[in-house]
Design a protein around this motif. Structure first.
Motif, PDB file in Angstrom:
ATOM      1  N   UNK A   1       0.848  -1.184   0.000  1.00  0.00           N
ATOM      2  CA  UNK A   1       0.000   0.000   0.000  1.00  0.00           C
ATOM      3  C   UNK A   1       0.887   1.239   0.000  1.00  0.00           C
ATOM      4  N   UNK A   2       0.677   2.107  -0.982  1.00  0.00           N
ATOM      5  CA  UNK A   2       1.434   3.350  -1.113  1.00  0.00           C
ATOM      6  C   UNK A   2       0.737   4.423  -0.271  1.00  0.00           C
ATOM      7  N   UNK A   3       1.210   4.612   0.947  1.00  0.00           N
ATOM      8  CA  UNK A   3       0.577   5.538   1.884  1.00  0.00           C
ATOM      9  C   UNK A   3       0.898   6.994   1.582  1.00  0.00           C
ATOM     10  N   UNK A   4       2.052   7.252   0.993  1.00  0.00           N
ATOM     11  CA  UNK A   4       2.461   8.625   0.690  1.00  0.00           C
ATOM     12  C   UNK A   4       3.498   8.605  -0.422  1.00  0.00           C
ATOM     13  N   UNK A   5       3.490   9.646  -1.224  1.00  0.00           N
ATOM     14  CA  UNK A   5       4.474   9.772  -2.286  1.00  0.00           C
ATOM     15  C   UNK A   5       3.877   9.519  -3.658  1.00  0.00           C
ATOM     16  N   UNK A   6       4.735   9.610  -4.651  1.00  0.00           N
ATOM     17  CA  UNK A   6       4.325   9.449  -6.049  1.00  0.00           C
ATOM     18  C   UNK A   6       4.123   7.978  -6.404  1.00  0.00           C
ATOM     19  N   UNK A   7       3.621   7.755  -7.629  1.00  0.00           N
ATOM     20  CA  UNK A   7       3.514   6.397  -8.149  1.00  0.00           C
ATOM     21  C   UNK A   7       4.890   5.743  -8.105  1.00  0.00           C
ATOM     22  N   UNK A   8       4.906   4.451  -7.774  1.00  0.00           N
ATOM     23  CA  UNK A   8       6.174   3.741  -7.648  1.00  0.00           C
ATOM     24  C   UNK A   8       5.999   2.300  -8.123  1.00  0.00           C
ATOM     25  N   UNK A   9       7.056   1.752  -8.686  1.00  0.00           N
ATOM     26  CA  UNK A   9       7.079   0.321  -9.019  1.00  0.00           C
ATOM     27  C   UNK A   9       8.014  -0.370  -8.045  1.00  0.00           C
ATOM     28  N   UNK A  10       7.527  -1.472  -7.477  1.00  0.00           N
ATOM     29  CA  UNK A  10       8.308  -2.286  -6.549  1.00  0.00           C
ATOM     30  C   UNK A  10       8.338  -3.692  -7.126  1.00  0.00           C
ATOM     31  N   UNK A  11       9.493  -4.310  -7.088  1.00  0.00           N
ATOM     32  CA  UNK A  11       9.639  -5.655  -7.631  1.00  0.00           C
ATOM     33  C   UNK A  11       9.437  -6.678  -6.511  1.00  0.00           C
ATOM     34  N   UNK A  12       8.463  -7.574  -6.699  1.00  0.00           N
ATOM     35  CA  UNK A  12       8.175  -8.636  -5.747  1.00  0.00           C
ATOM     36  C   UNK A  12       8.580  -9.947  -6.401  1.00  0.00           C
ATOM     37  N   UNK A  13       9.613 -10.578  -5.860  1.00  0.00           N
ATOM     38  CA  UNK A  13      10.188 -11.789  -6.458  1.00  0.00           C
ATOM     39  C   UNK A  13      10.462 -11.567  -7.948  1.00  0.00           C
ATOM     40  N   UNK A  14      10.976 -10.376  -8.272  1.00  0.00           N
ATOM     41  CA  UNK A  14      11.369 -10.061  -9.644  1.00  0.00           C
ATOM     42  C   UNK A  14      10.274  -9.534 -10.540  1.00  0.00           C
ATOM     43  N   UNK A  15       9.018  -9.537 -10.070  1.00  0.00           N
ATOM     44  CA  UNK A  15       7.893  -9.068 -10.885  1.00  0.00           C
ATOM     45  C   UNK A  15       7.485  -7.660 -10.455  1.00  0.00           C
ATOM     46  N   UNK A  16       7.361  -6.728 -11.405  1.00  0.00           N
ATOM     47  CA  UNK A  16       7.019  -5.356 -11.032  1.00  0.00           C
ATOM     48  C   UNK A  16       5.565  -5.212 -10.589  1.00  0.00           C
ATOM     49  N   UNK A  17       5.375  -4.467  -9.519  1.00  0.00           N
ATOM     50  CA  UNK A  17       4.047  -4.097  -9.030  1.00  0.00           C
ATOM     51  C   UNK A  17       4.025  -2.583  -8.974  1.00  0.00           C
ATOM     52  N   UNK A  18       3.121  -1.961  -9.729  1.00  0.00           N
ATOM     53  CA  UNK A  18       3.029  -0.502  -9.765  1.00  0.00           C
ATOM     54  C   UNK A  18       1.937  -0.036  -8.827  1.00  0.00           C
ATOM     55  N   UNK A  19       2.298   0.935  -7.980  1.00  0.00           N
ATOM     56  CA  UNK A  19       1.369   1.478  -6.990  1.00  0.00           C
ATOM     57  C   UNK A  19       1.174   2.965  -7.226  1.00  0.00           C
ATOM     58  N   UNK A  20      -0.043   3.359  -7.557  1.00  0.00           N
ATOM     59  CA  UNK A  20      -0.365   4.783  -7.622  1.00  0.00           C
ATOM     60  C   UNK A  20      -0.418   5.308  -6.191  1.00  0.00           C
ATOM     61  N   UNK A  21      -0.399   6.612  -6.050  1.00  0.00           N
ATOM     62  CA  UNK A  21      -0.529   7.214  -4.726  1.00  0.00           C
ATOM     63  C   UNK A  21      -1.843   6.767  -4.097  1.00  0.00           C
ATOM     64  N   UNK A  22      -1.775   6.228  -2.882  1.00  0.00           N
ATOM     65  CA  UNK A  22      -2.964   5.760  -2.175  1.00  0.00           C
ATOM     66  C   UNK A  22      -3.441   4.379  -2.564  1.00  0.00           C
TER      67      UNK A  22
END
Length: 75
Positions: free
Chosen positions: A45-66
């Motif tokens: 969960x992206x609680x604060x900040x800009x959109x971000x991509x985080x890699x989970x076991x090598x797979x990208x997960x993109x999180x918009x703000x909120x």
């Protein structure tokens, strides 16, 4: 725990034996990310900040703000 490589966040979440789940927050640049790991899934969960991509076991997960995203753990 998270690792950063080339300015990206990488996670390899798992739940220790005899645990059902756990959660923690990380700060990365302007973002605050809440991470909840269960036996078969991880929720980011992206609680604060800009959109971000985080890699989970090598797979990208993109999180918009909120945004909150749950992904299944393969295992």
């Amino acid at each position: 725990f998270p690792v950063t490589i080339d300015g990206q966040v990488y996670l390899a979440p798992f739940v220790p034996e005899n645990w059902t789940s756990f959660s923690f927050k990380i700060r990365f640049r302007t973002n605050v990310i809440n991470i909840t790991t269960a036996a078969t899934s991880v929720t980011l969960e992206n609680l604060a900040g800009d959109e971000i991509s985080i890699f989970v076991h090598g797979n990208p997960v993109t999180l918009a703000t909120g945004a909150k995203v749950t992904t299944e753990l393969l295992g």
